[in-house]
Scaffold this motif. Structure first.
Motif, mmCIF file in Angstrom:
data_model
loop_
_atom_site.group_PDB
_atom_site.id
_atom_site.type_symbol
_atom_site.label_atom_id
_atom_site.label_comp_id
_atom_site.label_asym_id
_atom_site.label_seq_id
_atom_site.Cartn_x
_atom_site.Cartn_y
_atom_site.Cartn_z
ATOM 1 N N THR A 148 3.843 10.439 -5.857
ATOM 2 C CA THR A 148 4.838 10.009 -4.875
ATOM 3 C C THR A 148 4.612 8.543 -4.502
ATOM 4 O OG1 THR A 148 3.366 10.905 -3.199
ATOM 5 C CG2 THR A 148 5.214 12.291 -3.855
ATOM 6 N N LEU A 149 5.641 7.951 -3.921
ATOM 7 C CA LEU A 149 5.531 6.548 -3.520
ATOM 8 C C LEU A 149 4.582 6.374 -2.342
ATOM 9 C CD1 LEU A 149 9.226 5.278 -3.766
ATOM 10 C CD2 LEU A 149 7.337 4.782 -5.309
ATOM 11 N N VAL A 150 4.463 7.407 -1.519
ATOM 12 C CA VAL A 150 3.526 7.342 -0.397
ATOM 13 C C VAL A 150 2.537 8.488 -0.514
ATOM 14 C CG1 VAL A 150 5.209 6.204 1.103
ATOM 15 C CG2 VAL A 150 4.984 8.682 1.180
ATOM 16 N N LYS A 151 1.292 8.228 -0.118
ATOM 17 C CA LYS A 151 0.275 9.275 -0.191
ATOM 18 C C LYS A 151 0.383 10.220 0.999
ATOM 19 C CE LYS A 151 -3.242 6.835 -2.829
ATOM 20 N NZ LYS A 151 -4.576 6.238 -2.790
ATOM 21 N N ASP A 152 0.766 9.662 2.146
ATOM 22 C CA ASP A 152 0.827 10.473 3.371
ATOM 23 C C ASP A 152 2.220 11.098 3.502
ATOM 24 O OD1 ASP A 152 1.193 7.677 5.746
ATOM 25 O OD2 ASP A 152 1.793 7.857 3.650
ATOM 26 N N VAL A 153 2.514 12.001 2.573
ATOM 27 C CA VAL A 153 3.833 12.635 2.545
ATOM 28 C C VAL A 153 4.045 13.493 3.800
ATOM 29 C CG1 VAL A 153 5.389 14.087 1.194
ATOM 30 C CG2 VAL A 153 3.740 12.657 0.039
ATOM 31 N N ASP A 154 2.959 14.081 4.302
ATOM 32 C CA ASP A 154 3.051 14.875 5.550
ATOM 33 C C ASP A 154 3.624 14.033 6.671
ATOM 34 O OD1 ASP A 154 0.006 16.904 5.289
ATOM 35 O OD2 ASP A 154 1.893 16.851 4.168
ATOM 36 N N ALA A 155 3.167 12.804 6.756
ATOM 37 C CA ALA A 155 3.652 11.901 7.807
ATOM 38 C C ALA A 155 5.143 11.640 7.637
ATOM 39 C CB ALA A 155 2.868 10.593 7.772
ATOM 40 N N PRO A 205 0.810 -1.205 0.000
ATOM 41 C CA PRO A 205 0.000 0.000 0.000
ATOM 42 C C PRO A 205 0.855 1.271 0.000
ATOM 43 C CG PRO A 205 -0.712 -1.510 1.717
ATOM 44 C CD PRO A 205 0.580 -2.033 1.202
ATOM 45 N N ARG A 206 0.331 2.323 -0.608
ATOM 46 C CA ARG A 206 1.106 3.544 -0.753
ATOM 47 C C ARG A 206 1.003 4.399 0.502
ATOM 48 N NH1 ARG A 206 -0.963 6.714 -5.265
ATOM 49 N NH2 ARG A 206 0.653 8.196 -4.657
ATOM 50 N N VAL A 207 1.445 3.828 1.617
ATOM 51 C CA VAL A 207 1.449 4.578 2.868
ATOM 52 C C VAL A 207 2.824 4.424 3.502
ATOM 53 C CG1 VAL A 207 -1.031 4.367 3.293
ATOM 54 C CG2 VAL A 207 0.516 2.631 4.176
ATOM 55 N N LEU A 208 3.188 5.369 4.344
ATOM 56 C CA LEU A 208 4.515 5.377 4.948
ATOM 57 C C LEU A 208 4.759 4.112 5.757
ATOM 58 C CD1 LEU A 208 7.103 6.993 5.369
ATOM 59 C CD2 LEU A 208 6.059 8.011 7.399
ATOM 60 N N ALA A 209 3.741 3.679 6.486
ATOM 61 C CA ALA A 209 3.905 2.499 7.336
ATOM 62 C C ALA A 209 4.365 1.279 6.534
ATOM 63 C CB ALA A 209 2.593 2.193 8.064
ATOM 64 N N ASN A 210 3.984 1.204 5.272
ATOM 65 C CA ASN A 210 4.390 0.074 4.441
ATOM 66 C C ASN A 210 5.898 0.077 4.200
ATOM 67 O OD1 ASN A 210 4.080 -2.188 2.694
ATOM 68 N ND2 ASN A 210 4.159 -0.824 0.928
ATOM 69 N N TRP A 211 6.526 1.234 4.361
ATOM 70 C CA TRP A 211 7.967 1.348 4.137
ATOM 71 C C TRP A 211 8.771 1.191 5.423
ATOM 72 C CZ3 TRP A 211 10.345 1.817 -0.563
ATOM 73 C CH2 TRP A 211 9.473 1.962 -1.652
ATOM 74 N N THR A 212 8.112 1.418 6.544
ATOM 75 C CA THR A 212 8.875 1.412 7.799
ATOM 76 C C THR A 212 8.580 0.209 8.698
ATOM 77 O OG1 THR A 212 7.200 2.868 8.757
ATOM 78 C CG2 THR A 212 9.156 3.910 7.801
ATOM 79 N N ASN A 213 7.509 -0.504 8.433
ATOM 80 C CA ASN A 213 7.270 -1.756 9.174
ATOM 81 C C ASN A 213 7.905 -2.873 8.362
ATOM 82 O OD1 ASN A 213 5.853 -0.483 11.166
ATOM 83 N ND2 ASN A 213 3.879 -0.842 10.218
ATOM 84 N N ILE A 214 9.115 -3.221 8.730
ATOM 85 C CA ILE A 214 9.930 -4.054 7.851
ATOM 86 C C ILE A 214 10.418 -5.314 8.555
ATOM 87 C CG2 ILE A 214 10.770 -2.305 6.249
ATOM 88 C CD1 ILE A 214 12.970 -1.641 8.143
ATOM 89 N N VAL A 215 10.813 -6.264 7.723
ATOM 90 C CA VAL A 215 11.414 -7.510 8.207
ATOM 91 C C VAL A 215 12.804 -7.604 7.589
ATOM 92 C CG1 VAL A 215 11.314 -10.016 7.907
ATOM 93 C CG2 VAL A 215 9.286 -8.787 8.586
ATOM 94 N N ASP A 216 13.743 -8.036 8.362
ATOM 95 C CA ASP A 216 15.132 -8.056 7.897
ATOM 96 C C ASP A 216 15.559 -9.477 7.524
ATOM 97 O OD1 ASP A 216 18.158 -6.455 9.206
ATOM 98 O OD2 ASP A 216 17.746 -7.507 7.328
ATOM 99 N N ASN A 217 15.710 -9.740 6.218
ATOM 100 C CA ASN A 217 16.172 -11.057 5.759
ATOM 101 C C ASN A 217 17.646 -11.031 5.377
ATOM 102 O OD1 ASN A 217 13.422 -11.817 5.823
ATOM 103 N ND2 ASN A 217 13.132 -11.122 3.723
#
Lengths: 195, 736
Positions: B542-549, B482-494
């Motif tokens: 933009t890659l995320v819609k919530d650019v303000d966030a 999803p194009r939200v910031l959380a999709n970029w920062t809730n991550i798993v490290d492989n």
């Protein structure tokens, strides 16, 4: 201490010690999922202390996709030795057996092969077989030490035109050891004759 | 009825309101037309209008919708409307459920009902809607109460829905698992019996685990780990050579003890001198081993070399002196001359060369490893992190073969989509292949790939490479929703940091980290800010819609910026990254206010100018390094400065009241760009093999042991390093 356990899809994230080696191929995920789906009991890893995969084996059990020319199958029958030597009865096959270079000479290959042989025996297979490059001297020696012998030589088997040895080890069902033979390295077959 | 445009046609033109008007006109004549109602739902969803009443109307339609094609179209439309929801919903909702239920009830054929439920289940699995998958399985169980494959699948999916061991799903999963054990499901040899054991293991139900220890229920990785955790079962036979007590001896037989000795040195924070003495001895041992004929395990030379690399990396960590990294690279290269098949040496060379800013050499070794498929996720980070800031251009890796970073990044990204699809397909077809014990593992791997930090890094690197090279945005990968910031920062490290070697000191992590921290969330936020600013300045989504966030989060993340400086320390490399990130953030903030032309624009613009003035350009361009020191800083700053230039131009046209401020910013950005490019040009002329050699050999403590590895080899090595540094600097001069 290292230990043997079932291989799972998540192990594909941990198998770099094996798969970065130049002799081990990394396939698309469908290849591995096929094995996990059809033959999960023949997919095992040796896991090291740090959770990395130090070695793994992928195998299957199968037979030629057509009925035995003469039933019931008996490898002792001359017809199978002379006329249908390339017919494959129910057998186990090692598709992939790889050990990380840093974990070699620790017995991992033998142990993994033994687990596959045990499953083969449980499933009433006649033998275990595998293909190995004819110039892979180290691997051929390893398999011979494990009780495998060369059954035949398959010409132009690999993409680069190299030949392969088809090596076999009889299992408990083959009490007379009729599924193996001497001087297999001198018996050449074309890939089209191999299923 | 006259033909009307499809949703895709409206979407391409963006005239959703026209579409809605036409729908309403046509619905006046045919108020129950399913296709029109679906189209209306899609159009309303696209403009974030109130689409639910239309969905309810479809679900309550009499007679009910029975055509599976129509139900699928409606479900697809709902799935698309939910694409940017975060977290992703695990159900398409009650209206869609009602559609399936209505069709199920209306069907009188057992086979049709089974097909309908199987289809519902597989679609839910592919779309990651676990709650819907569970509903389909419950109905399948009711239809086929003796079907144990369905039973096991239901238990597995129920477990996957739980978020804590005491929630309802967890309790239900446990009940289902226990029943399977009590009813002796394992007596059926053909049945995959792994699920109950997996549930016991995941819920740490020790008593249940013990009850299955002699049954087929235990045959899963999860049970194995639960039973053996912290108490690994010894496999009969050999184990790796263990360290012996007593003083370490500097010969091949002493390597296990030397490993332990080095681990002790690092734990006790031994001095630089002590570490260098260890490095020297290791290099000498490496030389001995590489000429020895007695090496039972065949790894003596490699282990000795890796010991020296570990010590040299530790020396670098203590001193920030790049000569130790160069020496480590030299010894790895020497090892590959001794045995070209030692992949650990190739891997560590990529880490070393990326750290040294020698991109073309890193690309060469990455290419030589033939990394494929899922390996892009686990070891791709070694090259891809900051690749756009090290070597975005094409390079020759061997005769007649080039390495194109942009193409390679795109290939790596394509892997994720293919893998996710294949995993979803295998998961969805579980009722056919019956391997229910795979469900939990497949789901876990799907999640790991979907949330992968390397995927996000690779994606941002690909886009930055494309914009630095002025490549069309079309070459960039499709949006990763999803194009939200959380999709970029809730991550798993492989990321695999255990793919090379580890003698009690993880060289891979040390070489990858900057000032003790790995590229992770802060790195992603800064790269996202730079990307988003560029998008807004150039009229792209933009890659995320919530650019303000994004702006808020990055602002709160950064330390006191005035204290950051370029003082030659290792930390200062990170400082430049932070300052560039801040400039990107302030530019982004300016663009947001520019778009709405609101009263905060002057303040945002002033902050952008301050961030511009804060950049340590003077210090950066005064440095006369021997190699590619601060090369990444040049690319990073040029990337952001180009966006500042574009923003200033845009603002000059739209915000005439701030004309002077933006004109000042534009001129300063131009000066900075010129200074960086001129400095890169000077550096490319200054780099030479002789200078590299003189630089390396100034470290007297290592001179003799390096000499053991061959003077000719050292000359060739310095030549290659100089050529790579030169190529790196020349790349900077091409960024306009």
């Amino acid at each position: 201490m290292s230990s043997i356990r079932p291989m799972t899809p998540m192990d594909l994230l941990k198998f770099n010690p094996c798969n970065l080696d130049h002799l081990t191929e990394t396939y698309n995920i469908g290849f591995y999922l096929d094995y996990f789906t059809k033959w999960p009991e023949l997919c095992k890893v040796v896991e090291g202390e740090n959770g990395q995969v130090e070695a793994y084996i992928l195998g299957k059990v199968e037979a030629s996709p057509y009925p035995a020319p003469v039933e019931p199958y008996d490898p002792g029958l001359k017809i199978y030795q002379k006329k249908f030597p390339n017919y494959l009865p129910w057998h186990a096959h090692i598709t992939c057996l790889t050990v990380a270079p840093s974990a070699r000479r620790l017995g991992h290959a033998t142990r993994l092969s033994v687990t596959l042989e045990e499953v083969g025996d449980a499933q009433n297979a006649w033998f275990v077989d595998l293909f190995v490059r004819v110039d892979n001297v180290a691997a051929i020696k390893l398999y011979k030490n494990m009780g495998y012998s060369i059954y035949r030589r398959i010409t132009d088997y690999y993409n680069d035109g190299s030949d392969a040895y088809d090596m076999r080890k009889p299992l408990k069902r083959d009490k007379q050891r009729k599924t193996v033979r001497a001087n297999g390295e001198n018996i050449k077959v074309h890939p089209s004759e191999v299923w | 009825m006259a033909r009307y445009p499809t949703f895709d046609e409206y979407r391409k033109r963006g005239n959703y309101q026209d579409g809605l008007k036409r729908c309403d006109d046509l619905l006046k004549k045919n108020p129950h037309d399913v296709q029109l109602l679906i189209l209306k739902f899609q159009l309303l969803s696209a403009i974030k209008g109130d689409a639910q009443p239309v969905l309810d109307q479809l679900a309550s339609r009499q007679p009910p919708i029975l055509d599976l094609g129509d139900i699928i179209s409606i479900e697809d439309a709902v799935e698309i409307s939910q694409r940017d929801d975060y977290p992703s919903p695990n159900s398409a909702g009650p209206s869609v459920a009602k559609l399936w239920d209505n069709a199920f009830k209306a069907s009188t054929s057992m086979n049709h009902r089974l097909d309908l439920l199987s289809l519902r289940f597989s679609r839910a699995v592919v779309d990651n809607r676990l709650a819907d998958a569970q509903q389909a399985l419950i109905q399948l169980k009711a239809l086929q109460p003796k079907n144990r494959v369905v039973y096991m699948a239901h238990a597995a999916v129920t477990q996957m829905l739980s978020t804590a061991n005491d929630d309802l799903s967890a309790r239900l999963a446990l009940l289902l698992a226990r029943k399977a054990v009590t009813d002796k499901f394992d007596a059926d040899d053909a049945l995959d019996c792994r699920v109950p054991g997996q549930i016991f293991a995941l819920q740490a139900s020790q008593k249940d685990l013990e009850s299955i220890s002699d049954t087929r229920f235990k045959e899963s990785k999860q049970v194995y780990e639960a039973l053996h955790d912290g108490n690994r079962k010894e496999v009969n036979g050999d184990s790796a050579p263990q360290a012996e007590a007593g003083a370490a001896s500097w010969d091949l037989s002493g390597i296990p003890s030397l490993n332990q000795h080095f681990a002790d040195l690092t734990k006790s924070s031994a001095s630089l001198d002590t570490v260098l003495a260890f490095a020297t001895n290791s290099l000498q041992l490496f030389h001995t081993a590489s000429t020895s004929t007695s090496d039972p395990r065949g790894r003596g030379a490699a282990d000795a070399c890796f010991l020296s690399i570990s010590a040299l990396t530790r020396a670098y960590e203590l001193s920030s002196d790049q000569r130790y990294l160069l020496t480590a690279a030299f010894s790895a290269e020497a090892l590959l001359k001794h045995n070209p098949h030692i992949h650990e040496a190739r891997l560590i060379l990529i880490y070393l060369y990326m750290r040294l800013g020698l991109g073309s050499l890193a690309l060469h070794y990455f290419d030589s490893l033939n990394i494929k498929e899922i390996q892009h996720d686990t070891v791709g980070h070694v090259l891809f992190t900051n690749l756009s800031l090290t070597h975005p251009h094409i390079t020759t890796v061997k005769r007649n073969a080039v390495f194109e970073p942009l193409k390679r990044l795109s290939l790596a990204l394509a892997m994720y989509t293919k893998h996710e699809e294949r995993l979803a397909e295998t998961e969805a077809s579980v009722l056919n292949h019956s391997q229910t014990g795979m469900l939990i593992d497949l789901r876990e791997l799907r999640d790991h790939l979907r949330l992968s930090v390397t995927r996000r890094i690779t994606y941002l690197e690909q886009r930055r490479t494309a914009r630095l090279l002025n490549n069309a945005l079309g070459q960039a990968a499709a949006p990763m929703g999803p194009r939200v910031l959380a999709n970029w920062t809730n991550i798993v490290d492989n990321r695999d940091f255990a793919a090379a070697f580890d003698f009690g000191y993880n060289v891979e992590r040390v070489l990858y980290e900057q000032d003790g921290s790995q590229p992770e969330k802060p790195w992603i936020l800064r790269a996202l800010a730079a990307d988003s600013a560029w998008c807004l300045a150039n009229g792209h989504p933009t890659l995320v819609k919530d650019v303000d966030a994004l702006v808020s989060e990055l602002t709160s993340l950064e330390p006191s910026l005035d204290s950051l400086k370029l003082d030659g320390s290792e930390a200062s490399v990170l400082h430049v990254e932070i300052l560039a990130g801040d400039l990107a953030n302030q530019t982004l903030r300016t663009l947001l206010h520019l778009a709405s032309n609101d009263p905060e624009l002057p303040q945002a613009a002033a902050a952008m100018l301050k961030a511009l003035e804060r950049l340590p350009i003077t210090e950066l361009v005064s440095k006369e390094g021997v190699l590619a020191e601060h090369l990444t800083a040049h690319y990073n700053l040029l990337d952001v400065l180009r966006t500042v230039l574009k923003t200033s131009k845009l603002a000059g046209e739209k915000a005439k009241e701030q004309h002077d401020l933006f004109d000042t910013a534009r001129k300063l950005a131009e000066e900075h760009c010129t200074a960086l490019r001129d400095h890169a040009k000077e550096q490319s002329k200054r780099v030479s093999a002789a200078a590299v050699r003189e630089y390396v050999q100034r470290e007297e403590r290592l001179k003799d042991s390096m000499g053991l590895l061959g003077d000719g080899n050292l000359a060739d090595f310095c030549q290659a390093v100089a050529a790579s540094a030169k190529e790196g600097w020349e790349g900077v001069t091409k960024i306009n």
